[in-house]
Design a protein around this motif. Structure first.
Motif, PDB file in Angstrom:
ATOM      1  N   VAL A 246     -29.551  22.742 -30.882  1.00  0.00           N
ATOM      2  CA  VAL A 246     -29.213  21.704 -31.850  1.00  0.00           C
ATOM      3  C   VAL A 246     -28.646  22.386 -33.085  1.00  0.00           C
ATOM      4  O   VAL A 246     -29.164  23.415 -33.532  1.00  0.00           O
ATOM      5  N   VAL A 247     -27.596  21.830 -33.650  1.00  0.00           N
ATOM      6  CA  VAL A 247     -26.949  22.439 -34.805  1.00  0.00           C
ATOM      7  C   VAL A 247     -27.954  22.554 -35.947  1.00  0.00           C
ATOM      8  O   VAL A 247     -28.638  21.596 -36.299  1.00  0.00           O
ATOM      9  N   GLY A 248     -28.027  23.740 -36.547  1.00  0.00           N
ATOM     10  CA  GLY A 248     -28.953  23.978 -37.653  1.00  0.00           C
ATOM     11  C   GLY A 248     -30.222  24.649 -37.178  1.00  0.00           C
ATOM     12  O   GLY A 248     -30.515  24.717 -35.979  1.00  0.00           O
ATOM     13  N   HIS A 249     -31.000  25.162 -38.142  1.00  0.00           N
ATOM     14  CA  HIS A 249     -32.286  25.793 -37.803  1.00  0.00           C
ATOM     15  C   HIS A 249     -33.315  25.451 -38.871  1.00  0.00           C
ATOM     16  O   HIS A 249     -34.047  26.302 -39.359  1.00  0.00           O
ATOM     17  N   ASP A 250     -33.365  24.153 -39.213  1.00  0.00           N
ATOM     18  CA  ASP A 250     -34.334  23.680 -40.186  1.00  0.00           C
ATOM     19  C   ASP A 250     -35.263  22.668 -39.527  1.00  0.00           C
ATOM     20  O   ASP A 250     -35.234  22.469 -38.299  1.00  0.00           O
ATOM     21  N   ILE A 251     -36.096  22.018 -40.327  1.00  0.00           N
ATOM     22  CA  ILE A 251     -37.062  21.070 -39.789  1.00  0.00           C
ATOM     23  C   ILE A 251     -36.368  19.870 -39.157  1.00  0.00           C
ATOM     24  O   ILE A 251     -36.806  19.348 -38.121  1.00  0.00           O
ATOM     25  N   GLU A 252     -35.266  19.410 -39.756  1.00  0.00           N
ATOM     26  CA  GLU A 252     -34.538  18.278 -39.180  1.00  0.00           C
ATOM     27  C   GLU A 252     -33.969  18.638 -37.816  1.00  0.00           C
ATOM     28  O   GLU A 252     -33.991  17.829 -36.886  1.00  0.00           O
ATOM     29  N   ALA A 253     -33.474  19.874 -37.684  1.00  0.00           N
ATOM     30  CA  ALA A 253     -32.977  20.317 -36.390  1.00  0.00           C
ATOM     31  C   ALA A 253     -34.112  20.379 -35.370  1.00  0.00           C
ATOM     32  O   ALA A 253     -33.933  20.019 -34.194  1.00  0.00           O
ATOM     33  N   ALA A 254     -35.293  20.833 -35.811  1.00  0.00           N
ATOM     34  CA  ALA A 254     -36.444  20.888 -34.909  1.00  0.00           C
ATOM     35  C   ALA A 254     -36.851  19.490 -34.458  1.00  0.00           C
ATOM     36  O   ALA A 254     -37.214  19.277 -33.297  1.00  0.00           O
ATOM     37  N   ALA A 255     -36.805  18.517 -35.390  1.00  0.00           N
ATOM     38  CA  ALA A 255     -37.151  17.141 -35.016  1.00  0.00           C
ATOM     39  C   ALA A 255     -36.158  16.584 -34.007  1.00  0.00           C
ATOM     40  O   ALA A 255     -36.542  15.936 -33.023  1.00  0.00           O
ATOM     41  N   ALA A 256     -34.860  16.830 -34.237  1.00  0.00           N
ATOM     42  CA  ALA A 256     -33.848  16.370 -33.281  1.00  0.00           C
ATOM     43  C   ALA A 256     -34.036  17.058 -31.936  1.00  0.00           C
ATOM     44  O   ALA A 256     -33.898  16.440 -30.867  1.00  0.00           O
ATOM     45  N   MET A 257     -34.361  18.360 -31.966  1.00  0.00           N
ATOM     46  CA  MET A 257     -34.612  19.084 -30.729  1.00  0.00           C
ATOM     47  C   MET A 257     -35.770  18.481 -29.968  1.00  0.00           C
ATOM     48  O   MET A 257     -35.729  18.332 -28.736  1.00  0.00           O
ATOM     49  N   GLY A 258     -36.843  18.120 -30.675  1.00  0.00           N
ATOM     50  CA  GLY A 258     -37.996  17.528 -30.010  1.00  0.00           C
ATOM     51  C   GLY A 258     -37.657  16.232 -29.305  1.00  0.00           C
ATOM     52  O   GLY A 258     -38.113  15.973 -28.183  1.00  0.00           O
ATOM     53  N   GLN A 259     -36.854  15.399 -29.942  1.00  0.00           N
ATOM     54  CA  GLN A 259     -36.441  14.152 -29.296  1.00  0.00           C
ATOM     55  C   GLN A 259     -35.592  14.425 -28.059  1.00  0.00           C
ATOM     56  O   GLN A 259     -35.815  13.838 -26.991  1.00  0.00           O
ATOM     57  N   LEU A 260     -34.612  15.301 -28.224  1.00  0.00           N
ATOM     58  CA  LEU A 260     -33.719  15.602 -27.110  1.00  0.00           C
ATOM     59  C   LEU A 260     -34.468  16.255 -25.960  1.00  0.00           C
ATOM     60  O   LEU A 260     -34.232  15.950 -24.783  1.00  0.00           O
ATOM     61  N   ARG A 261     -35.372  17.142 -26.289  1.00  0.00           N
ATOM     62  CA  ARG A 261     -36.127  17.824 -25.252  1.00  0.00           C
ATOM     63  C   ARG A 261     -36.949  16.839 -24.424  1.00  0.00           C
ATOM     64  O   ARG A 261     -37.017  16.949 -23.192  1.00  0.00           O
ATOM     65  N   SER A 262     -37.567  15.873 -25.098  1.00  0.00           N
ATOM     66  CA  SER A 262     -38.373  14.879 -24.376  1.00  0.00           C
ATOM     67  C   SER A 262     -37.513  14.065 -23.426  1.00  0.00           C
ATOM     68  O   SER A 262     -37.925  13.763 -22.293  1.00  0.00           O
ATOM     69  N   VAL A 263     -36.320  13.703 -23.875  1.00  0.00           N
ATOM     70  CA  VAL A 263     -35.434  12.906 -23.026  1.00  0.00           C
ATOM     71  C   VAL A 263     -35.012  13.698 -21.791  1.00  0.00           C
ATOM     72  O   VAL A 263     -35.055  13.197 -20.660  1.00  0.00           O
ATOM     73  N   VAL A 264     -34.610  14.950 -21.979  1.00  0.00           N
ATOM     74  CA  VAL A 264     -34.166  15.769 -20.852  1.00  0.00           C
ATOM     75  C   VAL A 264     -35.303  15.984 -19.859  1.00  0.00           C
ATOM     76  O   VAL A 264     -35.108  15.897 -18.636  1.00  0.00           O
ATOM     77  N   ARG A 265     -36.496  16.276 -20.360  1.00  0.00           N
ATOM     78  CA  ARG A 265     -37.644  16.481 -19.470  1.00  0.00           C
ATOM     79  C   ARG A 265     -37.930  15.233 -18.650  1.00  0.00           C
ATOM     80  O   ARG A 265     -38.266  15.315 -17.465  1.00  0.00           O
ATOM     81  N   SER A 266     -37.818  14.072 -19.272  1.00  0.00           N
ATOM     82  CA  SER A 266     -38.115  12.829 -18.560  1.00  0.00           C
ATOM     83  C   SER A 266     -37.167  12.633 -17.383  1.00  0.00           C
ATOM     84  O   SER A 266     -37.591  12.335 -16.259  1.00  0.00           O
ATOM     85  N   TYR A 267     -35.857  12.806 -17.622  1.00  0.00           N
ATOM     86  CA  TYR A 267     -34.891  12.592 -16.551  1.00  0.00           C
ATOM     87  C   TYR A 267     -34.910  13.729 -15.530  1.00  0.00           C
ATOM     88  O   TYR A 267     -34.539  13.528 -14.366  1.00  0.00           O
ATOM     89  N   ALA A 268     -35.323  14.924 -15.949  1.00  0.00           N
ATOM     90  CA  ALA A 268     -35.351  16.044 -15.013  1.00  0.00           C
ATOM     91  C   ALA A 268     -36.326  15.795 -13.874  1.00  0.00           C
ATOM     92  O   ALA A 268     -36.093  16.228 -12.735  1.00  0.00           O
ATOM     93  N   PHE A 269     -37.433  15.101 -14.137  1.00  0.00           N
ATOM     94  CA  PHE A 269     -38.414  14.828 -13.093  1.00  0.00           C
ATOM     95  C   PHE A 269     -38.042  13.601 -12.255  1.00  0.00           C
ATOM     96  O   PHE A 269     -38.644  13.370 -11.217  1.00  0.00           O
ATOM     97  N   GLU A 270     -37.073  12.814 -12.712  1.00  0.00           N
ATOM     98  CA  GLU A 270     -36.672  11.618 -11.976  1.00  0.00           C
ATOM     99  C   GLU A 270     -35.444  11.851 -11.109  1.00  0.00           C
ATOM    100  O   GLU A 270     -35.334  11.303 -10.015  1.00  0.00           O
ATOM    101  N   LEU A 271     -34.504  12.643 -11.598  1.00  0.00           N
ATOM    102  CA  LEU A 271     -33.222  12.828 -10.929  1.00  0.00           C
ATOM    103  C   LEU A 271     -33.085  14.264 -10.457  1.00  0.00           C
ATOM    104  O   LEU A 271     -33.664  15.183 -11.036  1.00  0.00           O
ATOM    105  N   THR A 272     -32.312  14.467  -9.417  1.00  0.00           N
ATOM    106  CA  THR A 272     -32.187  15.805  -8.839  1.00  0.00           C
ATOM    107  C   THR A 272     -30.893  16.493  -9.209  1.00  0.00           C
ATOM    108  O   THR A 272     -30.854  17.715  -9.322  1.00  0.00           O
TER     109      THR A 272
END
Length: 753
Positions: A436-462
């Protein structure tokens, strides 16, 4: 030639010659009319009485001059006055012939004043002075009278007293400022384990006789330092009162059921210390160190503890000493108490200036303790939230996986980069690396959201392309404020030795495939940044054979201000071609050693290698003899650490790794149980043994114990001591524990570098 007296007499024509008789009368009248009060005393052995006083003395004191004749000079003293040391005066008078002193006096109307006496010996008529010519050394038989002049020095004495008080106030103010300044300097380093003891020592240097701090950390205890992470249970002393259990300094039960009269004591005895700790009174309070306080009360425990600290013995018939107890208050509650005594322990209190100083010190210490604990709570909360977003890795059977993550920010454990290694099902693993662009707390928050979304679909789709398409669709409505790139790949085991990788890239740098010293960029299946995909996402496929290694990375590994991203990628390719390591951790170490010397952004690296049993056992490598891992603070990390040691020892040809596995298990287990934040594991081949380093964010050192009665555990460091030489040192905000394992077997004859 004529005398001057007769000359003057003739010159003025009015003076008559003075005879001895007329001169004596003239002296009497002069003394009587003099403005300076004077008395004449007659000496009769050890007693001297007034035989004459002039009018000036009567005016000064209001006493009739004739009425005081026959009285001693003490008639001028006020009632109840402390008498002057007459023996000392007599000694000085005998040696010097004259003596001066001051003492309080009184007038006839009761008004007090200060008088200065100047007494002199009146020589005897024959002028003989104890057989010699030394004035003032006359024999007592020849001294019959003494003269004494009296002066009113009330104004001077009061001015001196006022000046003394002014100096005392100034001294107290300067002492207060100096003490507060020293205390403030000490409180700038709250990590110093003896900070409260040092503050108490400062108070003992001329301010009080003894000082000590007692903090309420789930129970009252004597404290020499500040425990930032203490767990405070309010009212532990109240629990003792309600349950009938006497509490010790840590709030632990000392004698269950020891006091059957505690309920009666609680109703008949009002414990002022309990009220002070509960904030019902503000203090300071005067507290007597008696030995008969009811069992189970704070007063009883504190009296006993302070007596032990001050080394006060109880002697029958003597008055118990007093101390002053001041509340050490935080923002919302009382955190403890400051106990002080003055030099005279029989006194029940301190002077006003000292009380003010102690109040200032206790308030400042209380606010410092409150601040450090508030910061520790907020820091622990932030670390807990960050730890939930730290990259994760699971062990994938049949693959050698190594991961590395380092945020640029010194104040955060996470930034915008992340990775995940997922076990989707048997024989299928998912791998994500993103930025995620940046390396501050806002970037970490955006990363956390994106990471959760990717993990969710990774277990559903192949299919990776399908996963990124669904992520694109969802992110459109989430309004994540930062753009991001990522690579998502799945690895499927095709047969016992080969794997198949499918991947899709969303604006991310291509992974590298290292095979037989050649590097191939997996640049297929490219697309726009995540969330900006307007077309379907493609999926590319590659087959992995034994010995192949995949390198996933973020741009922080190769991007520098002094070179372009293309040049950085070329440097990574060149470094990957020169890798000689036969394990994923060794490959990662070589790349970091050559490329990550001064990163300017967050760095995330994942190395996946397909083991080649035949080549791995016969190859000679020149890779660095060091390895590192970043582990989450969770029990699963203990198994990962054991596996890392086992694989590393195999690569370094270190036989009999059982001791190393036990040591690393205990060190990582201690870090998981007693530390916080991420855990850094490092291994070094020193040439004469394996060195293991485990780092966590808890600064408290490890302690060797004899275990815990009636429960398992507590023997970890004893195991480490038997198998290795170990130690520890502070490291940043935490500690680093190291252990050098003692080898119980010989290495192979293969050369080591």
């Amino acid at each position: 030639m004529r005398s001057s007296t007769s000359g003057v007499g003739r010159e003025h024509g009015a003076l008559e010659p003075v005879t001895d008789a007329s001169l004596s009368g003239l002296r009497d009248r002069a003394m009587e009319s003099a403005s300076l009060p004077a008395v004449l005393l007659a000496v009769d052995h050890d007693r001297a009485v007034i035989v004459w006083a002039n009018t000036a003395l009567a005016r000064l004191t209001g006493l009739d001059a004739d009425a005081i004749v026959g009285e001693p000079l003490t008639v001028l003293d006020p009632p109840g006055a402390v008498p002057v040391d007459r023996a000392a005066l007599e000694e000085r008078l005998a040696l010097e012939g004259s003596v001066t002193w001051r003492s309080p006096g009184t007038r006839a109307d009761g008004t007090s004043l200060w008088l200065e006496y100047t007494m002199s010996v009146v020589p005897s008529a024959d002028g003989v002075a104890n057989g010699d010519a030394c004035p003032g050394s006359q024999d007592a038989d020849h001294v019959t009278h003494r003269s004494c002049f009296v002066a009113d020095v009330t104004r001077q004495v009061r001015e001196c007293e006022e000046q003394r008080r002014s100096f005392a106030v100034e001294h107290d103010a300067r002492t207060t400022l100096d003490t507060i300044s020293l205390v403030s300097d000490l409180l700038t380093d709250l990590d110093y384990p003896q900070v409260l003891r040092e503050i108490a020592t400062i108070l003992e240097r001329g301010v009080v006789g003894w000082a000590g701090f007692f903090l309420d950390d789930g129970g009252l205890r004597f404290a020499e330092g500040i425990n930032a992470h203490s767990v405070t249970t309010r009212g532990a002393h109240r629990i003792a009162r309600e349950t009938g259990v006497e509490m010790d300094a840590l709030g632990d039960a000392r004698a269950p059921g020891a006091s059957t009269s505690l309920e009666h004591a609680a109703t008949t005895f009002i414990d002022p210390l309990r009220d002070l700790l509960d904030g019902l009174i503000t203090g300071p309070i005067s507290f007597q160190l008696r030995t008969d306080y009811p069992v189970g009360t704070v007063a009883r425990w504190l009296a006993r503890s302070v007596r032990d600290k001050m080394d006060v013995a109880h002697d029958a018939g003597e008055t118990e000493p007093f101390v002053v107890v001041s509340a050490v208050s935080g923002r919302r509650r009382v955190l403890g108490i400051l106990v002080t005594s003055q030099q005279d322990q029989s006194s029940a209190g301190l002077d006003g200036a000292t009380t003010t100083l102690l109040d200032l010190v206790s308030r400042r210490v209380g606010m410092a303790i409150d601040n450090v604990r508030l910061y520790a709570r907020e820091h622990q909360l932030a670390e807990t939230l960050q730890r939930a977003m730290l990259p994760e890795q699971v062990e994938i059977p049949g693959l050698d996986v190594w991961t590395f993550y380092a945020p640029t920010s010194e104040h955060a454990q996470v930034g915008g980069d992340w990775y995940d290694v997922l076990q989707i099902n048997d024989g299928v693993a998912g791998l994500v690396i993103g930025d995620v662009v940046g390396h501050d707390i806002e970037a970490a928050a955006a990363m956390g959201q994106l990471r959760s979304v990717v993990r969710s679909y990774a277990f559903e789709l192949t299919s990776p392309g399908t996963v990124l398409e669904r992520v694109d669709q969802l992110l459109v409505g989430m309004r994540i404020p930062r753009s991001a790139s990522l690579v998502y790949a799945t690895l499927r085991q095709a047969d016992e030795s080969s794997w198949e990788i499918q991947y899709s890239r969303a604006g991310h740098l291509p992974p590298l495939l290292v095979r037989d010293g050649q590097v191939h960029q997996l640049s297929g299946a490219g697309g726009a940044l995540i969330g900006f995909g307007s077309r379907s996402r493609a999926t590319a496929t590659e087959t992995l054979v034994p010995g192949d290694a995949l390198i996933f990375y973020t741009d922080g590994l190769i991007e520098r201000r002094d070179r372009s991203l293309r040049d950085g990628l070329a440097a990574l390719v060149e470094a990957s071609e020169r890798v000689t390591a036969m394990d994923a951790a060794g490959i990662g170490e070589e790349l970091l050693a050559r490329l990550a010397d001064a990163p300017e952004d967050d760095v995330a690296v994942v190395v996946v290698r397909v083991p080649d049993p035949g080549a791995d056992t016969s190859a000679s490598t020149l890779s660095p003899r060091s390895r590192r891992w970043l582990l989450p603070s969770e029990p699963a990390s203990i198994g990962r650490a054991r596996h890392a040691v086992l694989r590393t020892c195999q690569v370094w040809e270190i036989r009999d790794v059982a001791n190393a596995e036990l040591v690393v298990s205990e060190l990582v287990a201690n870090a998981v149980l007693h530390g916080w934040g991420h855990i850094a594991l490092r291994l070094f081949d020193t040439g004469d043994g394996l060195r293991i380093e485990v780092e966590d964010s808890n600064p408290s050192p490890p302690v060797t114990t004899d275990g815990h009665a009636n429960r398992m555990g507590g023997y970890g460091m004893q195991i480490v001591e038997r198998l290795a030489d170990w130690g520890w040192r502070p490291s940043g905000t935490g500690k680093l524990v190291w252990a050098k394992v003692r080898e119980s077997g010989a290495r192979s004859a293969r050369s080591r570098t």
